[in-house]
Design a protein around this motif. Structure first.
Motif, mmCIF file in Angstrom:
data_model
loop_
_atom_site.group_PDB
_atom_site.id
_atom_site.type_symbol
_atom_site.label_atom_id
_atom_site.label_comp_id
_atom_site.label_asym_id
_atom_site.label_seq_id
_atom_site.Cartn_x
_atom_site.Cartn_y
_atom_site.Cartn_z
ATOM 1 N N ASP A 1 -9.824 32.422 13.805
ATOM 2 C CA ASP A 1 -11.327 32.398 12.147
ATOM 3 C C ASP A 1 -13.077 32.365 12.739
ATOM 4 O OD1 ASP A 1 -8.467 30.865 12.028
ATOM 5 O OD2 ASP A 1 -8.882 30.153 10.348
ATOM 6 N N ASP B 1 -17.589 26.827 9.612
ATOM 7 C CA ASP B 1 -17.667 27.735 8.250
ATOM 8 C C ASP B 1 -18.501 28.515 8.515
ATOM 9 O OD1 ASP B 1 -14.752 29.150 9.257
ATOM 10 O OD2 ASP B 1 -13.762 28.177 8.409
ATOM 11 N N VAL C 1 -1.769 30.075 1.141
ATOM 12 C CA VAL C 1 -3.289 28.915 2.751
ATOM 13 C C VAL C 1 -2.217 29.517 3.705
ATOM 14 C CG1 VAL C 1 -4.547 26.805 2.952
ATOM 15 C CG2 VAL C 1 -4.196 28.365 0.566
ATOM 16 N N GLN D 1 -2.066 26.948 11.087
ATOM 17 C CA GLN D 1 -1.242 27.565 9.768
ATOM 18 C C GLN D 1 0.024 28.423 8.868
ATOM 19 O OE1 GLN D 1 -6.226 27.250 8.918
ATOM 20 N NE2 GLN D 1 -5.128 28.183 7.066
ATOM 21 N N TRP E 1 -8.111 37.661 11.649
ATOM 22 C CA TRP E 1 -9.535 37.025 11.387
ATOM 23 C C TRP E 1 -9.412 37.985 13.126
ATOM 24 C CZ3 TRP E 1 -11.074 35.709 7.014
ATOM 25 C CH2 TRP E 1 -10.457 34.884 6.328
ATOM 26 N N TRP F 1 -15.054 25.816 3.031
ATOM 27 C CA TRP F 1 -15.461 26.528 3.654
ATOM 28 C C TRP F 1 -15.734 28.074 3.192
ATOM 29 C CZ3 TRP F 1 -12.383 30.989 5.469
ATOM 30 C CH2 TRP F 1 -11.239 30.739 4.262
ATOM 31 N N ARG G 1 -3.228 36.315 8.657
ATOM 32 C CA ARG G 1 -4.550 35.849 8.372
ATOM 33 C C ARG G 1 -4.907 35.541 9.602
ATOM 34 N NH1 ARG G 1 -4.769 32.979 4.059
ATOM 35 N NH2 ARG G 1 -5.123 30.797 4.776
ATOM 36 N N TYR H 1 -11.248 34.870 -1.137
ATOM 37 C CA TYR H 1 -11.724 35.374 -0.406
ATOM 38 C C TYR H 1 -10.530 36.378 -0.501
ATOM 39 C CZ TYR H 1 -8.476 32.325 2.036
ATOM 40 O OH TYR H 1 -8.072 31.230 2.633
ATOM 41 N N TRP I 1 0.912 33.973 12.504
ATOM 42 C CA TRP I 1 0.045 34.051 11.751
ATOM 43 C C TRP I 1 -0.646 34.993 10.198
ATOM 44 C CZ3 TRP I 1 -5.596 31.402 10.491
ATOM 45 C CH2 TRP I 1 -5.837 30.965 9.445
HETATM 46 N N1 GLY Z 1 -10.186 29.924 7.968
HETATM 47 C C1 GLY Z 1 -8.894 28.688 7.158
HETATM 48 C C2 GLY Z 1 -8.486 29.592 6.985
HETATM 49 O O1 GLY Z 1 -8.214 30.981 6.842
HETATM 50 O O2 GLY Z 1 -7.927 29.064 5.935
#
Ligand code: GLY
Length: 387
Positions: free
Chosen positions: A162, A100, A347, A224, A238, A55, A234, A367, A232
């Protein structure tokens, strides 16, 4: 609180200095990693690749396009073009390709088409938009649908926050074809995210399981993050940037309000030292950061600030600059002899493995470099908007 323009002016010299370091490093890395679809780095600090359907595979080419647009150094364009061709092998893997494709082909082919008018890039991006829209699940009662996350029956009725970042591909396809069917799917998914992913306090649930009959939330999962019901970081980023992007493409105030709610929550949770932890509701020890969350959130905060009345935007740009400065101080490596720039990406919250070491903690993730560079370019006034 100083207003948006004052804060931008005050930090211009700093942003110029940091961009010079980014460009100096990346002008070496781009040549070294021209024929890699770069992801993270190995133990020697050099880029490694994953499978073509991974992704994150649009970010390295996309980063080169950000740099090419600003510097006009042809080496960046050559690397992006090399990546785009390598990625054709992933685009046609119809059994394994997933939600993705926006991250992958909008940042790569969409941006390449925007910069050069390349017709093959346009075709790639439209093909990706078509596969993404085919994942839209319409509940039996035709209420809000959702774009299905991942593949396989385990994730049959799942959406993840995400995916808000994949919607720009659909907004673009509708504009490009003068056909609103893609945009309608994007808005339905964004509306579902406000209803089901965004909690009342501004935090966000990573994974939502939906009812096939009504489309409504059945259950959420920690994904995650640290656990079910936590936050989370991240995923928060998002949501922050994702709702802002839906506002930019549609002008609908509900997306702006959702973005502000997430932004306020994000700022409140990292304003002690401006270094985002990987989960805002994890135990205070061990201290685990996620720089990718900070970099993505900074981009969202800057775009949000630009679109608010000058005096209201001050708070958001102030937070973005503080996050970028704190992360620059602690997390960056500008040495051109290696390929990693923004470190301390994580991650996922590693749960049981945290005490024994986890290969996905405090690492360089492609990223992270993308959003960090994007944010610095925004401070310099770049209007090249790739989302
Ligand atoms: N889209 C998966 C991540 O943010 O790790």
């Amino acid at each position: 609180m100083k207003n948006y323009k004052e804060i931008i002016a005050e930090n211009l010299a700093w942003a110029k200095e940091i961009f010079a370091k980014i460009d100096s490093k990346m002008s070496s890395v781009t040549i070294r990693s021209r024929n890699k679809v770069a992801d993270g780095v190995d133990e020697n600090g050099f880029h490694v690749e994953k499978e073509r359907t991974w992704w994150c595979n649009g970010f390295w080419g996309g980063l080169n396009l950000l740099l090419y647009n600003y510097t006009k150094n042809e080496n960046y364009l050559l690397t992006a073009e090399s990546n785009e061709k390598l990625m054709d092998e992933g685009l046609v893997q119809i059994d394994t390709i997933h939600h993705d494709v926006g991250f992958m082909w909008y940042l790569l082919s969409g941006a390449h088409y925007a910069l050069t008018g390349d017709k093959a890039s346009r075709t790639r991006a439209l093909f990706a938009a078509t596969t993404l829209s085919s994942r839209y699940v319409i509940p039996d009662n035709h209420d809000l649908g959702f774009i299905k996350a991942w593949n396989g029956r385990g994730a049959y009725n799942w959406s993840i926050v995400d995916c808000l970042m994949n919607l720009p591909l659909l907004y673009w396809a509708s504009e490009e074809l003068d056909d609103d069917r893609f945009k309608r799917i994007a808005m339905s998914h964004a509306d579902m995210s406000i209803r089901d992913h965004l909690r009342d306090d501004g935090s966000i649930a990573h994974i939502v399981e939906h009812s096939r009959e009504t489309g409504e939330l059945v259950k959420t999962y920690g994904g995650q993050g640290y656990a079910e019901g936590t936050s989370w970081s991240r995923g928060q980023a998002w949501g922050l940037y994702g709702f802002t992007i839906s506002y930019i493409h549609t002008g609908e105030e509900r997306y702006l309000n959702a973005a502000k709610k997430v932004a306020n929550y994000f700022i409140a949770n990292c304003c002690d030292d401006w270094l985002p932890r990987v989960d805002f509701r994890a135990p205070s020890e061990p201290v685990l950061y996620d720089a990718t969350a900070g970099a993505c959130a900074a981009c969202g905060l800057i775009e949000l600030a630009k679109r608010l009345p000058e005096n209201e935007g001050g708070m958001y740009i102030h937070a973005a600059v503080n996050i970028l400065k704190a992360m620059t101080e602690k997390f960056t490596d500008f040495d051109p002899a290696n390929d990693h720039m923004l470190g301390y990406g994580t991650v996922r919250y590693p749960a049981e493995s945290v005490l024994t070491g986890d290969p996905g903690v405090h690492i360089s993730i492609i990223y992270g470099d993308y959003f960090y560079t994007e944010a610095i370019l925004k401070l310099l006034g770049s209007e090249f908007f790739t989302w």
